[in-house]
Design a protein around this motif. Structure first.
Motif, PDB file in Angstrom:
ATOM      1  N   GLU A 185      -8.774 -14.130   0.025  1.00  0.00           N
ATOM      2  CA  GLU A 185      -7.720 -13.301   0.616  1.00  0.00           C
ATOM      3  C   GLU A 185      -6.682 -12.966  -0.442  1.00  0.00           C
ATOM      4  O   GLU A 185      -6.139 -13.841  -1.108  1.00  0.00           O
ATOM      5  CB  GLU A 185      -7.055 -14.024   1.784  1.00  0.00           C
ATOM      6  N   ARG A 186      -6.431 -11.683  -0.585  1.00  0.00           N
ATOM      7  CA  ARG A 186      -5.496 -11.202  -1.616  1.00  0.00           C
ATOM      8  C   ARG A 186      -4.112 -10.995  -1.017  1.00  0.00           C
ATOM      9  O   ARG A 186      -3.943 -10.232  -0.070  1.00  0.00           O
ATOM     10  CB  ARG A 186      -6.028  -9.902  -2.217  1.00  0.00           C
ATOM     11  N   HIS A 187      -3.126 -11.663  -1.595  1.00  0.00           N
ATOM     12  CA  HIS A 187      -1.746 -11.494  -1.158  1.00  0.00           C
ATOM     13  C   HIS A 187      -1.009 -10.595  -2.148  1.00  0.00           C
ATOM     14  O   HIS A 187      -1.486 -10.325  -3.251  1.00  0.00           O
ATOM     15  CB  HIS A 187      -1.058 -12.853  -1.059  1.00  0.00           C
ATOM     16  N   THR A 188       0.156 -10.125  -1.768  1.00  0.00           N
ATOM     17  CA  THR A 188       0.958  -9.296  -2.659  1.00  0.00           C
ATOM     18  C   THR A 188       1.244 -10.051  -3.953  1.00  0.00           C
ATOM     19  O   THR A 188       1.587 -11.237  -3.928  1.00  0.00           O
ATOM     20  CB  THR A 188       2.287  -8.919  -1.982  1.00  0.00           C
ATOM     21  N   CYS A 189       1.118  -9.371  -5.082  1.00  0.00           N
ATOM     22  CA  CYS A 189       1.361 -10.018  -6.373  1.00  0.00           C
ATOM     23  C   CYS A 189       2.828 -10.405  -6.492  1.00  0.00           C
ATOM     24  O   CYS A 189       3.717  -9.544  -6.339  1.00  0.00           O
ATOM     25  CB  CYS A 189       0.975  -9.080  -7.516  1.00  0.00           C
ATOM     26  N   PRO A 190       3.126 -11.670  -6.768  1.00  0.00           N
ATOM     27  CA  PRO A 190       4.536 -12.091  -6.869  1.00  0.00           C
ATOM     28  C   PRO A 190       5.256 -11.487  -8.057  1.00  0.00           C
ATOM     29  O   PRO A 190       6.491 -11.526  -8.128  1.00  0.00           O
ATOM     30  CB  PRO A 190       4.430 -13.613  -7.006  1.00  0.00           C
ATOM     31  N   HIS A 191       4.501 -10.901  -8.997  1.00  0.00           N
ATOM     32  CA  HIS A 191       5.115 -10.311 -10.189  1.00  0.00           C
ATOM     33  C   HIS A 191       5.221  -8.792 -10.109  1.00  0.00           C
ATOM     34  O   HIS A 191       5.659  -8.149 -11.061  1.00  0.00           O
ATOM     35  CB  HIS A 191       4.329 -10.723 -11.431  1.00  0.00           C
ATOM     36  N   GLY A 192       4.794  -8.212  -8.978  1.00  0.00           N
ATOM     37  CA  GLY A 192       4.974  -6.787  -8.759  1.00  0.00           C
ATOM     38  C   GLY A 192       3.945  -5.884  -9.397  1.00  0.00           C
ATOM     39  O   GLY A 192       4.125  -4.659  -9.420  1.00  0.00           O
ATOM     40  N   CYS A 193       2.852  -6.447  -9.923  1.00  0.00           N
ATOM     41  CA  CYS A 193       1.836  -5.606 -10.567  1.00  0.00           C
ATOM     42  C   CYS A 193       1.294  -4.538  -9.613  1.00  0.00           C
ATOM     43  O   CYS A 193       1.030  -3.396 -10.015  1.00  0.00           O
ATOM     44  CB  CYS A 193       0.674  -6.455 -11.070  1.00  0.00           C
ATOM     45  N   ASP A 194       1.114  -4.911  -8.332  1.00  0.00           N
ATOM     46  CA  ASP A 194       0.522  -3.989  -7.374  1.00  0.00           C
ATOM     47  C   ASP A 194       1.526  -3.003  -6.789  1.00  0.00           C
ATOM     48  O   ASP A 194       1.189  -2.208  -5.909  1.00  0.00           O
ATOM     49  CB  ASP A 194      -0.188  -4.761  -6.251  1.00  0.00           C
ATOM     50  N   HIS A 195       2.764  -3.033  -7.313  1.00  0.00           N
ATOM     51  CA  HIS A 195       3.769  -2.042  -6.936  1.00  0.00           C
ATOM     52  C   HIS A 195       4.439  -1.463  -8.184  1.00  0.00           C
ATOM     53  O   HIS A 195       5.601  -1.075  -8.167  1.00  0.00           O
ATOM     54  CB  HIS A 195       4.818  -2.655  -6.003  1.00  0.00           C
ATOM     55  N   ALA A 196       3.677  -1.375  -9.266  1.00  0.00           N
ATOM     56  CA  ALA A 196       4.229  -0.921 -10.543  1.00  0.00           C
ATOM     57  C   ALA A 196       4.677   0.532 -10.515  1.00  0.00           C
ATOM     58  O   ALA A 196       5.498   0.946 -11.344  1.00  0.00           O
ATOM     59  CB  ALA A 196       3.196  -1.121 -11.655  1.00  0.00           C
ATOM     60  N   LEU A 197       4.153   1.323  -9.578  1.00  0.00           N
ATOM     61  CA  LEU A 197       4.505   2.740  -9.524  1.00  0.00           C
ATOM     62  C   LEU A 197       5.714   3.025  -8.635  1.00  0.00           C
ATOM     63  O   LEU A 197       6.132   4.182  -8.532  1.00  0.00           O
ATOM     64  CB  LEU A 197       3.311   3.567  -9.034  1.00  0.00           C
ATOM     65  N   ASP A 198       6.262   1.998  -8.013  1.00  0.00           N
ATOM     66  CA  ASP A 198       7.481   2.222  -7.244  1.00  0.00           C
ATOM     67  C   ASP A 198       8.545   2.825  -8.160  1.00  0.00           C
ATOM     68  O   ASP A 198       8.891   2.241  -9.196  1.00  0.00           O
ATOM     69  CB  ASP A 198       8.007   0.903  -6.671  1.00  0.00           C
ATOM     70  N   HIS A 199       9.033   4.007  -7.803  1.00  0.00           N
ATOM     71  CA  HIS A 199      10.108   4.693  -8.544  1.00  0.00           C
ATOM     72  C   HIS A 199       9.670   5.167  -9.935  1.00  0.00           C
ATOM     73  O   HIS A 199      10.515   5.589 -10.733  1.00  0.00           O
ATOM     74  CB  HIS A 199      11.340   3.784  -8.691  1.00  0.00           C
ATOM     75  N   ASP A 242      -5.833  10.417  -7.244  1.00  0.00           N
ATOM     76  CA  ASP A 242      -6.022   9.949  -5.863  1.00  0.00           C
ATOM     77  C   ASP A 242      -6.294   8.448  -5.783  1.00  0.00           C
ATOM     78  O   ASP A 242      -5.763   7.771  -4.902  1.00  0.00           O
ATOM     79  CB  ASP A 242      -7.143  10.730  -5.172  1.00  0.00           C
ATOM     80  N   ALA A 243      -7.081   7.903  -6.698  1.00  0.00           N
ATOM     81  CA  ALA A 243      -7.372   6.479  -6.658  1.00  0.00           C
ATOM     82  C   ALA A 243      -6.266   5.674  -7.323  1.00  0.00           C
ATOM     83  O   ALA A 243      -5.798   4.665  -6.782  1.00  0.00           O
ATOM     84  CB  ALA A 243      -8.707   6.187  -7.347  1.00  0.00           C
ATOM     85  N   VAL A 244      -5.828   6.136  -8.495  1.00  0.00           N
ATOM     86  CA  VAL A 244      -4.861   5.385  -9.280  1.00  0.00           C
ATOM     87  C   VAL A 244      -3.502   5.308  -8.606  1.00  0.00           C
ATOM     88  O   VAL A 244      -2.878   4.237  -8.541  1.00  0.00           O
ATOM     89  CB  VAL A 244      -4.714   6.035 -10.682  1.00  0.00           C
ATOM     90  N   ALA A 245      -3.025   6.434  -8.082  1.00  0.00           N
ATOM     91  CA  ALA A 245      -1.658   6.504  -7.561  1.00  0.00           C
ATOM     92  C   ALA A 245      -1.592   6.926  -6.105  1.00  0.00           C
ATOM     93  O   ALA A 245      -0.537   7.346  -5.623  1.00  0.00           O
ATOM     94  CB  ALA A 245      -0.839   7.467  -8.427  1.00  0.00           C
ATOM     95  N   GLY A 246      -2.695   6.812  -5.397  1.00  0.00           N
ATOM     96  CA  GLY A 246      -2.724   7.253  -4.005  1.00  0.00           C
ATOM     97  C   GLY A 246      -1.674   6.581  -3.144  1.00  0.00           C
ATOM     98  O   GLY A 246      -1.142   7.203  -2.211  1.00  0.00           O
ATOM     99  N   ARG A 247      -1.336   5.356  -3.437  1.00  0.00           N
ATOM    100  CA  ARG A 247      -0.363   4.632  -2.613  1.00  0.00           C
ATOM    101  C   ARG A 247       1.007   5.304  -2.610  1.00  0.00           C
ATOM    102  O   ARG A 247       1.711   5.281  -1.577  1.00  0.00           O
ATOM    103  CB  ARG A 247      -0.221   3.192  -3.130  1.00  0.00           C
ATOM    104  N   VAL A 248       1.386   5.901  -3.730  1.00  0.00           N
ATOM    105  CA  VAL A 248       2.729   6.484  -3.821  1.00  0.00           C
ATOM    106  C   VAL A 248       2.730   8.006  -3.810  1.00  0.00           C
ATOM    107  O   VAL A 248       3.790   8.617  -3.816  1.00  0.00           O
ATOM    108  CB  VAL A 248       3.457   5.990  -5.101  1.00  0.00           C
ATOM    109  N   MET A 249       1.550   8.616  -3.811  1.00  0.00           N
ATOM    110  CA  MET A 249       1.481  10.073  -3.855  1.00  0.00           C
ATOM    111  C   MET A 249       1.471  10.658  -2.449  1.00  0.00           C
ATOM    112  O   MET A 249       1.554  11.856  -2.287  1.00  0.00           O
ATOM    113  CB  MET A 249       0.239  10.519  -4.641  1.00  0.00           C
TER     114      MET A 249
END
Length: 288
Positions: free
Chosen positions: A249-263, A281-288
């Motif tokens: 089970e994958r949890h949110t990275c405590p170091h923010g790697c999986d939210h590096a594109l925020d802002h 689409d694959a690389v930045a789909g979360r924030v696009m």
């Protein structure tokens, strides 16, 4: 969310003990074809994807490795954590051939490679102040110790363009900068992994002392291959141990790697080039 481990490495890792339902998959990306098909399967109840960095048969030089396609392909397969395994030279007497180093910093001296998914039409600035994931590096360190390897936690990797090895003057210069190891492939790989919001860890397998060492002033490829062959079993044991340490089970990275594109994306939505954003689409789909 499920953990999916991506391994980028060489031929010594093709035969991973215990890999179930192993299948070579072709993955298409907007950045061209990756280095090779990707070997996928299940290991210890966790999905694993192995990508031969240079392609089977070693068809890509360090410069021609399609780094963007490789990272994009892993992201498309659902990879969450990337462990890079590569051969390196050492600038430290105590980092001996046969040792492993869990790298945590880089100096990028490459100059002939595309280094970002972003550019004209969609500009982004991502921090790589801490280019590797501490959580993933800790797991790789523990797995290496369990594999019986002499392993060092932390080190600076000098990424050179290659494909030639360093001159003596270059080797002495990089050593004077405080670098610990030298290689040709972790840049821009680590930068692209961060842009793709993937946790990334680098395992450097020491094969030689580069050319600074007074008793070892040339890099001999036959010696490197012999040391690599000896390291292959240990590297496979390291990989086999990762599923238990990372968990299914994958949890949110405590170091923010999986939210590096925020802002990180600077281009206004109405000014973004549709053709560029489509490639993201694959690389930045979360924030696009």
């Amino acid at each position: 969310m499920d953990t999916v481990i991506g391994i980028i490495g060489g031929s010594g890792l093709y035969d991973i003990p215990g890999l179930e339902d192993a299948t070579w998959q072709t993955v298409e990306t907007p950045w061209g074809a990756p280095s090779d098909q990707i070997l996928t399967g299940r290991l210890g109840g966790v999905t694993l994807a192995f990508l031969p960095r240079h392609g089977r048969g070693h068809v890509h030089s360090p410069t021609t490795v399609p780094y963007r396609a490789n990272i994009d392909a892993l992201k498309r397969l659902g990879v969450t954590d990337v462990v890079s395994v590569s051969a390196c030279g050492s600038f430290r007497e105590e980092l001996a051939p046969g040792d492993f180093v869990i790298v945590d910093q880089f100096i990028d001296r490459t100059f002939a490679r595309e280094k970002s998914f972003f550019g004209t039409g969609c500009v982004a600035h991502v921090s790589v102040a801490h280019p590797t994931c501490t959580r993933l590096g800790d797991a790789a360190f523990a797995a290496a110790k369990a594999a019986g390897v002499t392993v060092h936690r932390g080190g600076t990797y000098l990424a050179m363009e290659g494909p030639q090895f360093s001159s003596v003057a270059e080797s002495r210069l990089y050593k004077s900068w405080g670098c610990d190891v030298i290689g040709m492939t972790n840049m821009p790989e680590a930068k692209l992994a961060r842009e793709a919001e993937l946790c990334y860890a680098s395992v450097a397998m020491i094969t030689d002392y580069d050319s600074w060492h007074p008793d070892h002033d040339t890099v001999d490829i036959s010696t490197i291959i012999a040391t690599l062959t000896g390291n292959s079993d240990a590297a496979r044991r390291l990989v086999a141990d990762l599923p238990d340490r990372l968990g299914a089970e994958r949890h949110t990275c405590p170091h923010g790697c999986d939210h590096a594109l925020d802002h990180a994306i600077m281009t206004a939505p109405d000014k973004r080039d549709p053709a560029v954003t489509a490639r993201l689409d694959a690389v930045a789909g979360r924030v696009m």
